[in-house]
Design a protein around this motif. Structure first.
Motif, PDB file in Angstrom:
ATOM      1  N   HIS A 206      -2.331   2.462   0.610  1.00  0.00           N
ATOM      2  CA  HIS A 206      -1.987   1.228  -0.103  1.00  0.00           C
ATOM      3  C   HIS A 206      -0.988   1.536  -1.214  1.00  0.00           C
ATOM      4  CE1 HIS A 206      -5.486  -0.603   1.879  1.00  0.00           C
ATOM      5  NE2 HIS A 206      -6.085   0.542   1.612  1.00  0.00           N
ATOM      6  N   VAL A 207      -0.064   0.601  -1.393  1.00  0.00           N
ATOM      7  CA  VAL A 207       0.921   0.688  -2.471  1.00  0.00           C
ATOM      8  C   VAL A 207       0.777  -0.593  -3.292  1.00  0.00           C
ATOM      9  CG1 VAL A 207       3.371   0.822  -3.048  1.00  0.00           C
ATOM     10  CG2 VAL A 207       2.483   2.055  -1.045  1.00  0.00           C
ATOM     11  N   VAL A 208       0.407  -0.458  -4.556  1.00  0.00           N
ATOM     12  CA  VAL A 208       0.200  -1.612  -5.427  1.00  0.00           C
ATOM     13  C   VAL A 208       1.441  -1.796  -6.298  1.00  0.00           C
ATOM     14  CG1 VAL A 208      -1.223  -2.618  -7.237  1.00  0.00           C
ATOM     15  CG2 VAL A 208      -2.294  -1.285  -5.406  1.00  0.00           C
ATOM     16  N   VAL A 209       1.944  -3.040  -6.296  1.00  0.00           N
ATOM     17  CA  VAL A 209       3.204  -3.358  -6.976  1.00  0.00           C
ATOM     18  C   VAL A 209       2.931  -4.280  -8.152  1.00  0.00           C
ATOM     19  CG1 VAL A 209       5.516  -4.332  -6.689  1.00  0.00           C
ATOM     20  CG2 VAL A 209       4.387  -3.184  -4.757  1.00  0.00           C
ATOM     21  N   GLU A 210       3.528  -3.964  -9.286  1.00  0.00           N
ATOM     22  CA  GLU A 210       3.423  -4.787 -10.495  1.00  0.00           C
ATOM     23  C   GLU A 210       4.790  -4.827 -11.147  1.00  0.00           C
ATOM     24  OE1 GLU A 210       1.123  -6.697 -13.833  1.00  0.00           O
ATOM     25  OE2 GLU A 210       0.728  -6.351 -11.700  1.00  0.00           O
ATOM     26  N   LYS A 211       5.362  -6.018 -11.256  1.00  0.00           N
ATOM     27  CA  LYS A 211       6.660  -6.228 -11.902  1.00  0.00           C
ATOM     28  C   LYS A 211       7.732  -5.303 -11.339  1.00  0.00           C
ATOM     29  CE  LYS A 211       4.582  -7.954 -16.169  1.00  0.00           C
ATOM     30  NZ  LYS A 211       4.420  -7.773 -17.630  1.00  0.00           N
ATOM     31  N   GLY A 212       7.780  -5.234  -9.999  1.00  0.00           N
ATOM     32  CA  GLY A 212       8.860  -4.513  -9.336  1.00  0.00           C
ATOM     33  C   GLY A 212       8.753  -3.010  -9.359  1.00  0.00           C
ATOM     34  N   TRP A 216       0.300   1.994  -8.524  1.00  0.00           N
ATOM     35  CA  TRP A 216      -0.816   2.758  -7.961  1.00  0.00           C
ATOM     36  C   TRP A 216      -0.586   2.928  -6.475  1.00  0.00           C
ATOM     37  CZ3 TRP A 216      -4.492   2.475  -4.154  1.00  0.00           C
ATOM     38  CH2 TRP A 216      -5.594   3.343  -4.254  1.00  0.00           C
ATOM     39  N   SER A 217      -0.986   4.070  -5.934  1.00  0.00           N
ATOM     40  CA  SER A 217      -0.965   4.265  -4.483  1.00  0.00           C
ATOM     41  C   SER A 217      -2.093   5.214  -4.114  1.00  0.00           C
ATOM     42  CB  SER A 217       0.379   4.826  -4.010  1.00  0.00           C
ATOM     43  OG  SER A 217       0.643   6.090  -4.588  1.00  0.00           O
ATOM     44  N   ALA A 221     -10.245   4.734   0.774  1.00  0.00           N
ATOM     45  CA  ALA A 221     -11.400   5.297   0.081  1.00  0.00           C
ATOM     46  C   ALA A 221     -11.151   5.377  -1.422  1.00  0.00           C
ATOM     47  CB  ALA A 221     -11.726   6.682   0.636  1.00  0.00           C
ATOM     48  N   GLU A 222      -9.947   5.751  -1.806  1.00  0.00           N
ATOM     49  CA  GLU A 222      -9.602   5.840  -3.229  1.00  0.00           C
ATOM     50  C   GLU A 222      -9.549   4.460  -3.864  1.00  0.00           C
ATOM     51  OE1 GLU A 222      -6.916   9.943  -3.152  1.00  0.00           O
ATOM     52  OE2 GLU A 222      -5.987   8.006  -2.653  1.00  0.00           O
ATOM     53  N   ALA A 224     -11.300   1.794  -2.850  1.00  0.00           N
ATOM     54  CA  ALA A 224     -12.673   1.311  -2.951  1.00  0.00           C
ATOM     55  C   ALA A 224     -13.418   1.984  -4.106  1.00  0.00           C
ATOM     56  CB  ALA A 224     -13.405   1.569  -1.637  1.00  0.00           C
ATOM     57  N   ALA A 225     -13.048   3.217  -4.402  1.00  0.00           N
ATOM     58  CA  ALA A 225     -13.736   3.977  -5.443  1.00  0.00           C
ATOM     59  C   ALA A 225     -13.239   3.656  -6.846  1.00  0.00           C
ATOM     60  CB  ALA A 225     -13.577   5.470  -5.178  1.00  0.00           C
ATOM     61  N   ASP A 226     -12.167   2.876  -6.950  1.00  0.00           N
ATOM     62  CA  ASP A 226     -11.571   2.593  -8.263  1.00  0.00           C
ATOM     63  C   ASP A 226     -11.456   1.083  -8.462  1.00  0.00           C
ATOM     64  OD1 ASP A 226     -10.240   2.551 -10.634  1.00  0.00           O
ATOM     65  OD2 ASP A 226      -8.557   3.796  -9.994  1.00  0.00           O
ATOM     66  N   PRO A 227     -12.539   0.408  -8.847  1.00  0.00           N
ATOM     67  CA  PRO A 227     -12.514  -1.048  -9.010  1.00  0.00           C
ATOM     68  C   PRO A 227     -11.542  -1.534 -10.072  1.00  0.00           C
ATOM     69  CG  PRO A 227     -14.530  -0.117  -9.940  1.00  0.00           C
ATOM     70  CD  PRO A 227     -13.853   0.985  -9.189  1.00  0.00           C
ATOM     71  N   THR A 228     -11.112  -0.671 -10.970  1.00  0.00           N
ATOM     72  CA  THR A 228     -10.172  -1.104 -12.006  1.00  0.00           C
ATOM     73  C   THR A 228      -8.820  -1.483 -11.417  1.00  0.00           C
ATOM     74  OG1 THR A 228      -9.422   1.171 -12.424  1.00  0.00           O
ATOM     75  CG2 THR A 228     -11.286   0.364 -13.723  1.00  0.00           C
ATOM     76  N   VAL A 229      -8.464  -0.931 -10.245  1.00  0.00           N
ATOM     77  CA  VAL A 229      -7.191  -1.289  -9.610  1.00  0.00           C
ATOM     78  C   VAL A 229      -7.204  -2.766  -9.234  1.00  0.00           C
ATOM     79  CG1 VAL A 229      -5.654  -0.868  -7.662  1.00  0.00           C
ATOM     80  CG2 VAL A 229      -6.809   1.047  -8.776  1.00  0.00           C
ATOM     81  N   ARG A 230      -8.299  -3.198  -8.621  1.00  0.00           N
ATOM     82  CA  ARG A 230      -8.422  -4.622  -8.263  1.00  0.00           C
ATOM     83  C   ARG A 230      -8.392  -5.494  -9.510  1.00  0.00           C
ATOM     84  NH1 ARG A 230     -12.053  -6.529  -3.276  1.00  0.00           N
ATOM     85  NH2 ARG A 230     -11.877  -4.766  -1.854  1.00  0.00           N
TER      86      ARG A 230
END
Length: 236
Positions: A206-212, A216-217, A221-222, A224-230
């Motif tokens: 997964h590649v998470v995008v914020e303001k271009g 986070w990537s 499993a990673e 799911a283990a890090d709820p702060t990303v959501r």
């Protein structure tokens, strides 16, 4: 594991408004990768830049070992990138079958190549509606048709922008099952969608995008283990 798509420092703008600020990510052959983030964060712009639909201001796009930066859209498509666009954008005045064959090609000798019969086997409803015009289909049927049309180009990388947006739950489940099957057959996929739970089950990375920018990537499993990303980047 070979890298199929590599994006380095990608920047892009709409006029004076800069949208992408150095995107960096990769898609390995045979893997499913997501672009995730809230609305307006640059996901669709990234896809448009990859496909040559808008010009990039800086950075590099390398696909299957070939520099694609600055190439026109038709050259990018010929190289093996197939798009299922946001909003589906099927040809409403053509029949289902005409939509499927309109841009069909097997430039790279894929085996087995995609054919009408194989698409109909994937989506039996399209076989039933093959003589109907595009504007006579439901939203779910149109999405199936948009996926089938992209597959008929025999893409090395299938890109889906908002894969299940606006679809009924049963139809969404059918689309996810289709993508899971394609993954099992080794199809490389880059997908944008808001259904994090479904993406966690489907994707390899997964590649998470914020303001271009990529903020986070990691693997499912990673994630799911890090709820702060959501909480920080994906919750509405």
């Amino acid at each position: 594991m070979s890298v199929l798509l590599e994006v380095e420092g990608l920047e892009a703008s709409y006029g004076a408004a800069k949208v992408l600020f150095g995107m960096d990510f990769a898609v390995s052959a045979g893997k499913v990768v997501t672009l995730m983030g809230r609305n307006g964060m640059g996901k669709t712009t990234t896809i448009r830049a990859l496909l040559g639909m808008i010009a990039s201001d800086a950075g590099r796009i390398v696909f299957d070992g070939t520099e694609m930066t600055g190439r026109p859209s038709f050259r990018v498509a010929q190289a093996g990138l197939g798009l299922v666009p946001e909003g589906r954008q099927i040809f409403s005045s053509l029949s289902v079958e005409e939509n499927l064959i309109a841009t069909s090609a097997n430039r790279h000798g894929a085996t087995p190549g995609w054919s009408l019969e194989r698409v109909y086997e994937f989506f039996p409803r399209l076989r039933e509606r093959r003589l109907n015009m595009g504007n006579q289909l439901s939203g779910g049927e149109q999405q199936m048709l948009a996926i089938g049309r992209a597959l008929m180009t025999n893409p090395k990388l299938l890109i889906l922008d908002e894969a299940t947006e606006g679809l009924a739950p049963l139809v969404r489940a059918e689309i996810w099952a289709c993508l899971e099957r394609l993954k099992g057959e080794g199809q490389s996929i880059l997908v944008v969608d808001k259904n994090v739970d479904a993406l966690e089950k489907l994707a390899d990375a997964h590649v998470v995008v914020e303001k271009g920018q990529v903020v986070w990537s990691g693997t499912s499993a990673e994630l799911a283990a890090d709820p702060t990303v959501r909480e920080r980047y994906l919750s509405v």
